[in-house]
Design an enzyme around this catalytic site. Structure first.
Site: not given
Ligand code: NAD
Length: 417
Positions: A107
């Site tokens: 990571k």
């Molecule tokens: P992203 O940046 O596209 O979206 C994150 C979202 O969370 C945004 O809408 C933001 O406004 C919101 N957010 C941020 N802080 C917040 C808070 N305190 N309370 C509520 N909402 C809040 O990110 P993503 O890629 O969708 O990732 C989100 C989660 O999913 C993370 O934990 C990430 O590690 C996990 N994840 C993502 C992927 C991927 O392929 N994108 C894969 C596995 C895991």
């Protein structure tokens, strides 16, 4: 109530230690798995638009490469810490193992607030970060991908920087790239699609269907929005969604596309016509059947876990539930589909992207989803069966599966030299 002070690395160790005890893991292997293999801290001097230089701090952690190259996203956030990146790298090891793809866990992260930076500043910071971690990444060593606040454009800059240093095009050094430079069809929705498959499987185990099930989604980015959309398209009713600025609720249902359109125009879902404003804390406790935390870690602790009404929780986010909250869910018999399974669709399609890049042969979207469904379905069934056999919750079962595969690989390879 105020949130308990939280260190994700301590939580990751606690989860590993608990399962190591339960499965009577060899103490030598346990000691190896408790440490990341490598952790690199880099300084990233970046020319800002006003002519000044800002020095950002970045990390790349490789937890394990026993089952294959390290794999894991890069996060841009003001609260990133080395401990958080270490935890996320360890979770990636378990995630790749639970879906049985030939990767270890890694990571990366940069301490920055991209929302306060211009595109030019983000590009220069990204390219310098890519140059600094260049020594440890590579298609056969460690393959980064997007995470919070990074996207296909960020991946394109990293791929270009790495390729420029090599002198030839190396698309498979990174996944989550735009299609035009070797990305995979389906990658942008893969995390949510995989999460959806696991929810569908859990609902089936409960001998019911998704029709009219009330859904709440915290976080409305890549994982959250598409999860809401797929659940809505399958007949569920999305009653609440949120982002970093707050949440919205409508018992009659929210159209996920309309909420995203509103977010695109105004930067937040808050204020969507016909909805009432709720806080992120209220969203977690609202009246729903399925809760999808899709934002950041540590949002469900023992205290609010008691007030969560959902019967199924699908962790699209990494680490949203603390071990204390897990104990509450076990007692309440809430089905919590753990992050290392629920959000493994993203890394699985990243794996497909890497395979396609290595072969220079690209699949149709239908092929991508066919293979994704197969892998997610098998991983869910393996986890479910392990939970039944070991009489434990799904997180413990997923960990038993994942840790035992990594432990076996470690034993077979032996300790070098
Ligand atoms: P992203 O940046 O596209 O979206 C994150 C979202 O969370 C945004 O809408 C933001 O406004 C919101 N957010 C941020 N802080 C917040 C808070 N305190 N309370 C509520 N909402 C809040 O990110 P993503 O890629 O969708 O990732 C989100 C989660 O999913 C993370 O934990 C990430 O590690 C996990 N994840 C993502 C992927 C991927 O392929 N994108 C894969 C596995 C895991």
């Amino acid at each position: 109530m105020a949130k308990v002070k939280f260190n994700p690395w301590e939580m990751a160790l606690e989860q590993l230690d608990a399962v190591a005890g339960k499965m009577k893991l060899d103490p030598d292997i346990h000691a190896i798995l408790r440490k990341p293999r490598r952790a690199l801290i880099v300084s990233i001097p970046t020319k800002m638009d006003d002519g000044s230089v800002k020095v950002f701090e970045g990390y790349r952690v490789q937890h394990s490469s026993t089952r294959g190259p390290c794999k894991g996203g890069i996060r841009y956030h003001q609260d990133v810490t080395l401990d958080e990146v270490k935890a996320l790298a360890m979770w990636m090891t378990w995630k790749c193992s639970v879906v049985n793809i030939p990767y270890g866990g890694g990571k990366g992260g940069v301490v920055c607030n991209p929302k306060e930076m211009s595109q030019g500043e983000i590009e220069r910071m990204t390219r310098r970060f890519a140059s600094e971690i260049n020594v440890i990444i590579g298609p056969e060593k460690d393959i980064p991908a997007p995470d919070v606040n990074t996207n296909p454009q960020t991946m394109a800059w990293i791929m270009d920087t790495y390729s420029m240093n090599k002198g030839y095009c190396v698309p498979h050094v990174i996944t989550g790239k735009p299609l035009e430079i070797g990305g995979s069809l389906g990658r942008n929705v893969a995390t949510a699609q995989g999460c959806f498959y696991t929810i569908q499987a859990a609902v089936k185990k409960m001998r019911t269907t998704l029709k009219n099930k009330k859904v709440a989604v915290q976080g409305y980015g890549n994982a959250g929005f598409f999860a809401a959309k797929f659940l809505h398209d399958a007949g569920a009713k999305v009653v609440a969604v949120s982002d970093s600025k707050g949440g919205i609720y409508n018992a009659k249902g929210i159209n996920p596309e309309t909420a995203m359109e509103h977010k695109r125009k105004t930067t937040t879902v808050v204020g969507l016509k016909g909805t009432s404003k709720i806080t992120n804390e209220e969203l977690l406790e609202c009246n729903c059947d399925i809760l999808v935390p899709a934002a950041l870690e540590n949002v469900i602790q023992a205290d609010n876990a008691r007030r969560v009404k959902a019967k199924i929780i699908a962790e699209a986010a990494n680490g949203p539930t603390t071990p204390e909250a897990d104990a509450v869910f076990r007692a309440k018999k809430t089905i919590c589909i753990p992050d290392i399974l629920a959000n493994a669709g993203g890394v699985t399609v990243s794996y497909f992207e890497w395979v396609q890049g290595l072969q220079g042969f690209f699949w149709t979207e239908k092929e991508v989803f066919h293979h994704l469904k197969g892998i997610m379905g098998r991983a869910f069934e393996d986890t479910w069966d392990t939970a039944k056999r070991e009489k434990c919750d799904l997180r413990t079962a997923a960990y038993i599966l994942a840790v035992s595969r990594v432990a076996e690989a470690t034993k077979l390879r032996g300790i070098y030299p």
